[in-house]
Design an enzyme around this catalytic site. Structure first.
Site, short mmCIF file in Angstrom:
data_model
loop_
_atom_site.label_atom_id
_atom_site.label_comp_id
_atom_site.label_asym_id
_atom_site.label_seq_id
_atom_site.Cartn_x
_atom_site.Cartn_y
_atom_site.Cartn_z
N PHE A 174 0.95 14.40 -20.97
CA PHE A 174 0.22 14.73 -19.78
C PHE A 174 -0.84 13.88 -19.37
CE2 PHE A 174 -3.22 17.77 -18.50
CZ PHE A 174 -2.53 18.58 -17.46
N ASP B 83 -2.22 11.48 -21.86
CA ASP B 83 -2.47 10.14 -21.27
C ASP B 83 -3.72 9.89 -20.53
OD1 ASP B 83 -0.96 7.66 -20.36
OD2 ASP B 83 -1.80 8.35 -18.57
N TYR C 270 -10.42 6.51 -15.17
CA TYR C 270 -10.31 7.91 -14.55
C TYR C 270 -11.64 8.66 -14.67
CZ TYR C 270 -5.39 7.27 -15.57
OH TYR C 270 -3.99 6.91 -15.67
N LYS D 136 -6.67 3.31 -22.08
CA LYS D 136 -6.26 2.23 -21.11
C LYS D 136 -7.60 1.03 -20.97
CE LYS D 136 -2.81 4.55 -18.49
NZ LYS D 136 -3.37 5.93 -18.40
N HIS E 193 -4.31 -1.93 -18.74
CA HIS E 193 -4.14 -0.94 -17.66
C HIS E 193 -3.44 -1.98 -16.60
CE1 HIS E 193 -5.89 2.91 -15.53
NE2 HIS E 193 -4.64 2.38 -14.96
N SER F 80 0.52 -2.04 -19.09
CA SER F 80 0.90 -1.24 -18.15
C SER F 80 0.96 -2.03 -16.70
CB SER F 80 -0.21 -0.09 -18.00
OG SER F 80 0.16 0.94 -16.61
N ASN F 81 2.10 -1.67 -16.00
CA ASN F 81 2.01 -2.40 -14.60
C ASN F 81 2.51 -3.79 -14.98
OD1 ASN F 81 1.29 -0.31 -12.86
ND2 ASN F 81 -0.80 -0.42 -13.83
N GLN G 33 3.93 0.90 -19.37
CA GLN G 33 3.77 2.14 -18.53
C GLN G 33 3.83 1.75 -17.11
OE1 GLN G 33 0.40 5.37 -17.57
NE2 GLN G 33 0.83 5.27 -19.71
#
Length: 324
Positions: free
Chosen positions: A22, A51, A56, A85, A118, A167-168, A191
């Site tokens: 989620f 997640d 955020y 992250k 991240h 991630s990325n 991710q």
């Protein structure tokens, strides 16, 4: 491929990741309290993989929602798989642990299940999430990501996180970590943005060959935040092929897009702020796509990236210029 609700994928460090997660990112227009409520609903519905991210700016609310569902007996802490992250202003190795500790403090957790870098796009350290110069241009930082990774490994050794990933990252950046002399732990996951219009086939094959789990964000297209997303891009969930398949299986186009990922061996993240959608998205385990329908969805790929991180184009570690 049989999948049931408690399906996990085993990662290369022996830990297990739930295959459906989620997502907790919300645009500024969504009040943080709404995100908190959504996380509680998601846990009630059966999501155990949450997640999150420092970026955020809602880890306090997300942590509170999780702790509330632990306190009322819905779940135990060990049932929850939380991803945090490391934001790009903290990629400098000496800042990694303190950044993680900030997240732990906001969440009021003793540990994070999965902590990931991240982005490979390091930014000038400081309190601004997006530090800019006088002309409004982002101020980049030049960080050796192998040194960042060593600091991540130290966080795992300290017991602050159970698993570490990225991630990325593109193939070249993953290989840089994998080939690092003295590597202690491989990244467990990468991710990335992944959906039928950007199916990441080559990156997925590479990750599978290295026993790295691919986790899909923007799996239903995108939140279409005007700051990042070109508003002229096609809406994934309006795609005629997905809609025809949705009719065939008597499911929503969103469920078809999610199920597609699960059957390819991809961990899929979905987010919503309404109970109905949160419940609907969790019905992804109740049906199976036929082989020819998987191929039909494969053919939708157009390498369309909803968030190409345009403002990072000049960054030395910009990941999306490579083929994959």
């Amino acid at each position: 491929m049989e999948l049931c609700k408690d399906t996990f994928m085993k990662m290369n460090d022996g830990q297990r990741i739930p295959v459906v997660g989620f997502g907790t990112y919300a645009p500024d227009t969504v009040p943080k309290s709404k995100c908190e409520e959504a996380v509680k609903v998601a846990i009630e519905v059966g999501y155990c993989h949450i997640d999150g991210a420092y970026l955020y700016e809602n880890e306090e609310e997300v942590g509170r929602a999780i702790r509330e569902k632990i306190a009322d007996g819905t779940v135990k802490r060990e049932d929850i798989f939380y991803t945090g992250k490391l934001w790009s202003t903290f990629n400098a190795p000496e800042m990694v642990q303190s950044a993680l500790e900030k997240s732990l403090k906001s969440l009021q957790f003793d540990y994070i299940d999965l902590y990931i870098i991240h982005t490979p796009l390091s930014l000038k350290p400081g309190d601004d999430l997006y530090p800019v110069d006088g002309n409004g241009k982002l101020i980049f930082d030049n960080v050796d990501l192998c040194a960042t990774w060593e600091a991540m490994e130290a966080c795992k050794d300290a017991g602050l996180v159970k698993s570490i990933g990225v991630s990325n990252f593109n193939r070249r950046q993953l290989e840089m970590i994998l080939n690092k002399p003295g590597l202690k732990y491989k990244p467990v996951c990468n991710q990335v943005e992944c959906h039928p219009y950007l199916n990441q086939r080559k990156l997925l094959e590479f990750c599978k060959s290295k026993n790295i789990v691919l986790v899909a964000f923007s799996a239903l297209g995108s939140h279409r935040d005007e700051r990042w997303v070109d508003q002229s891009t096609p809406l994934l969930l309006e795609d005629p092929v997905l809609n025809a398949l949705a009719k065939k299986y008597n499911r929503s186009p969103a469920l078809v897009a999610m199920r597609y990922q699960l059957q390819r061996g991809v961990v899929v993240l979905a987010k919503s702020f309404t109970r109905k959608h949160i419940e609907d998205n969790f019905k992804v385990f109740d049906f199976q796509l036929a082989e020819e329908d998987m191929k039909a969805i494969d053919s939708l790929n157009q390498n369309l990236r909803y968030d190409p991180c345009q403002e990072f184009l000049d960054h030395p570690e910009y990941p999306f210029a490579d083929d994959y």
